[in-house]
Write a protein that holds these residues in place. Structure first.
Motif, PDB file in Angstrom:
ATOM      1  N   GLU A  16       0.815  -1.219   0.000  1.00  0.00           N
ATOM      2  CA  GLU A  16       0.000   0.000   0.000  1.00  0.00           C
ATOM      3  C   GLU A  16       0.852   1.274   0.000  1.00  0.00           C
ATOM      4  N   TRP A  17       2.155   1.137   0.069  1.00  0.00           N
ATOM      5  CA  TRP A  17       3.053   2.290   0.094  1.00  0.00           C
ATOM      6  C   TRP A  17       3.570   2.639  -1.301  1.00  0.00           C
ATOM      7  N   LYS A  18       2.855   2.256  -2.323  1.00  0.00           N
ATOM      8  CA  LYS A  18       3.357   2.379  -3.691  1.00  0.00           C
ATOM      9  C   LYS A  18       3.691   3.806  -4.114  1.00  0.00           C
ATOM     10  N   ASN A  19       2.954   4.797  -3.673  1.00  0.00           N
ATOM     11  CA  ASN A  19       3.157   6.156  -4.164  1.00  0.00           C
ATOM     12  C   ASN A  19       3.542   7.144  -3.069  1.00  0.00           C
ATOM     13  N   CYS A  20       4.299   6.712  -2.100  1.00  0.00           N
ATOM     14  CA  CYS A  20       4.695   7.632  -1.044  1.00  0.00           C
ATOM     15  C   CYS A  20       6.207   7.529  -0.807  1.00  0.00           C
ATOM     16  N   PRO A  21       6.787   8.597  -0.253  1.00  0.00           N
ATOM     17  CA  PRO A  21       8.227   8.556   0.029  1.00  0.00           C
ATOM     18  C   PRO A  21       8.529   7.603   1.187  1.00  0.00           C
ATOM     19  N   ILE A  22       9.741   7.072   1.167  1.00  0.00           N
ATOM     20  CA  ILE A  22      10.143   6.060   2.154  1.00  0.00           C
ATOM     21  C   ILE A  22      11.439   6.491   2.828  1.00  0.00           C
ATOM     22  N   GLY A  23      11.533   6.195   4.114  1.00  0.00           N
ATOM     23  CA  GLY A  23      12.763   6.410   4.870  1.00  0.00           C
ATOM     24  C   GLY A  23      13.347   5.061   5.248  1.00  0.00           C
ATOM     25  N   VAL A  24      14.652   4.924   5.121  1.00  0.00           N
ATOM     26  CA  VAL A  24      15.335   3.669   5.446  1.00  0.00           C
ATOM     27  C   VAL A  24      16.461   3.960   6.438  1.00  0.00           C
ATOM     28  N   TRP A  25      16.480   3.209   7.516  1.00  0.00           N
ATOM     29  CA  TRP A  25      17.539   3.277   8.520  1.00  0.00           C
ATOM     30  C   TRP A  25      18.268   1.943   8.490  1.00  0.00           C
ATOM     31  N   ILE A  26      19.580   1.974   8.336  1.00  0.00           N
ATOM     32  CA  ILE A  26      20.374   0.744   8.289  1.00  0.00           C
ATOM     33  C   ILE A  26      21.472   0.841   9.341  1.00  0.00           C
ATOM     34  N   ASP A  27      21.481  -0.128  10.256  1.00  0.00           N
ATOM     35  CA  ASP A  27      22.523  -0.226  11.272  1.00  0.00           C
ATOM     36  C   ASP A  27      23.368  -1.461  10.980  1.00  0.00           C
ATOM     37  N   PHE A  28      24.654  -1.250  10.765  1.00  0.00           N
ATOM     38  CA  PHE A  28      25.591  -2.340  10.538  1.00  0.00           C
ATOM     39  C   PHE A  28      26.270  -2.637  11.865  1.00  0.00           C
ATOM     40  N   CYS A  29      26.113  -3.856  12.360  1.00  0.00           N
ATOM     41  CA  CYS A  29      26.663  -4.245  13.654  1.00  0.00           C
ATOM     42  C   CYS A  29      27.777  -5.255  13.434  1.00  0.00           C
ATOM     43  N   TYR A  30      28.986  -4.890  13.848  1.00  0.00           N
ATOM     44  CA  TYR A  30      30.169  -5.720  13.659  1.00  0.00           C
ATOM     45  C   TYR A  30      30.663  -6.231  14.999  1.00  0.00           C
ATOM     46  N   GLU A  31      31.306  -7.407  14.965  1.00  0.00           N
ATOM     47  CA  GLU A  31      31.917  -7.952  16.175  1.00  0.00           C
ATOM     48  C   GLU A  31      33.179  -7.172  16.521  1.00  0.00           C
ATOM     49  N   TYR A  32      33.534  -7.204  17.779  1.00  0.00           N
ATOM     50  CA  TYR A  32      34.821  -6.651  18.196  1.00  0.00           C
ATOM     51  C   TYR A  32      35.937  -7.593  17.757  1.00  0.00           C
ATOM     52  N   PRO A  33      37.113  -7.063  17.425  1.00  0.00           N
ATOM     53  CA  PRO A  33      38.255  -7.951  17.176  1.00  0.00           C
ATOM     54  C   PRO A  33      38.604  -8.691  18.467  1.00  0.00           C
ATOM     55  N   THR A  34      39.120  -9.880  18.343  1.00  0.00           N
ATOM     56  CA  THR A  34      39.466 -10.661  19.535  1.00  0.00           C
ATOM     57  C   THR A  34      40.568 -10.004  20.358  1.00  0.00           C
ATOM     58  N   SER A  35      41.319  -9.108  19.763  1.00  0.00           N
ATOM     59  CA  SER A  35      42.403  -8.431  20.476  1.00  0.00           C
ATOM     60  C   SER A  35      41.917  -7.258  21.335  1.00  0.00           C
ATOM     61  N   THR A  36      40.626  -6.946  21.296  1.00  0.00           N
ATOM     62  CA  THR A  36      40.097  -5.817  22.065  1.00  0.00           C
ATOM     63  C   THR A  36      40.127  -6.135  23.554  1.00  0.00           C
ATOM     64  N   PRO A  37      40.719  -5.252  24.382  1.00  0.00           N
ATOM     65  CA  PRO A  37      40.733  -5.478  25.835  1.00  0.00           C
ATOM     66  C   PRO A  37      39.304  -5.499  26.395  1.00  0.00           C
ATOM     67  N   LYS A  38      39.062  -6.328  27.398  1.00  0.00           N
ATOM     68  CA  LYS A  38      37.719  -6.489  27.959  1.00  0.00           C
ATOM     69  C   LYS A  38      37.156  -5.184  28.504  1.00  0.00           C
ATOM     70  N   LYS A  39      38.000  -4.312  29.025  1.00  0.00           N
ATOM     71  CA  LYS A  39      37.499  -3.053  29.587  1.00  0.00           C
ATOM     72  C   LYS A  39      36.949  -2.111  28.498  1.00  0.00           C
ATOM     73  N   HIS A  40      37.234  -2.381  27.233  1.00  0.00           N
ATOM     74  CA  HIS A  40      36.757  -1.555  26.133  1.00  0.00           C
ATOM     75  C   HIS A  40      35.534  -2.146  25.437  1.00  0.00           C
ATOM     76  N   LEU A  41      35.069  -3.304  25.895  1.00  0.00           N
ATOM     77  CA  LEU A  41      33.916  -3.952  25.270  1.00  0.00           C
ATOM     78  C   LEU A  41      32.619  -3.325  25.775  1.00  0.00           C
ATOM     79  N   VAL A  42      31.963  -2.580  24.922  1.00  0.00           N
ATOM     80  CA  VAL A  42      30.700  -1.926  25.245  1.00  0.00           C
ATOM     81  C   VAL A  42      29.753  -2.193  24.087  1.00  0.00           C
TER      82      VAL A  42
END
Length: 133
Positions: free
Chosen positions: A17-43
């Motif tokens: 039903e959205w054929k003739n209306c403008p659309i907004g798209v939000w894209i969140d790319f979520c990546y893993e931390y490298p294994t070398s990241t210190p635990k105190k920096h993992l948030v």
């Protein structure tokens, strides 16, 4: 791209039903931390400084949604918001699609009220509420 298309295709009929209306798209790319990241920096949901470009990353998911039948042509996307994060719970792409009004209200664009709340690296809480003009 094919994985996103196959996962999203069953939901495309909700957007017919959205054929003739403008659309907004939000894209969140979520990546893993490298294994070398210190635990105190993992948030969880820390903004990522990973080298890949967001503008290049957006092309795949948008083309996949077009192929899945969410819209006829991606030229209907009037707003595009991209973010990249480091996360604790595994890599993923989070897609949010919204129907936009035909007319952007000036106050919505130029006088937004934002509230910021986060914990910095030391664990101190930081918040700020302000009205922008």
């Amino acid at each position: 791209e094919k994985t996103i298309m196959l996962a999203m295709a069953p939901y495309a009929h909700h957007f017919s039903e959205w054929k003739n209306c403008p659309i907004g798209v939000w894209i969140d790319f979520c990546y893993e931390y490298p294994t070398s990241t210190p635990k105190k920096h993992l948030v969880d949901f820390r903004y990522s400084l990973q080298k890949n470009d967001l503008d290049n990353s957006a092309k795949g998911p948008i083309d996949a949604l077009t192929a899945a039948g969410f819209w006829e042509d991606d030229n209907r996307i009037a707003e595009l918001h991209l973010r990249k994060f480091r996360v604790l719970t595994g890599p993923r792409i989070v897609l949010t699609i919204r129907r936009l009004p035909f007319v952007a209200i000036e106050s919505d664009i130029f006088k937004t009220k934002r509230f910021w709340f986060f914990k910095d690296i030391t664990g101190d809480e930081i918040s700020d509420e302000k009205e922008e003009s």
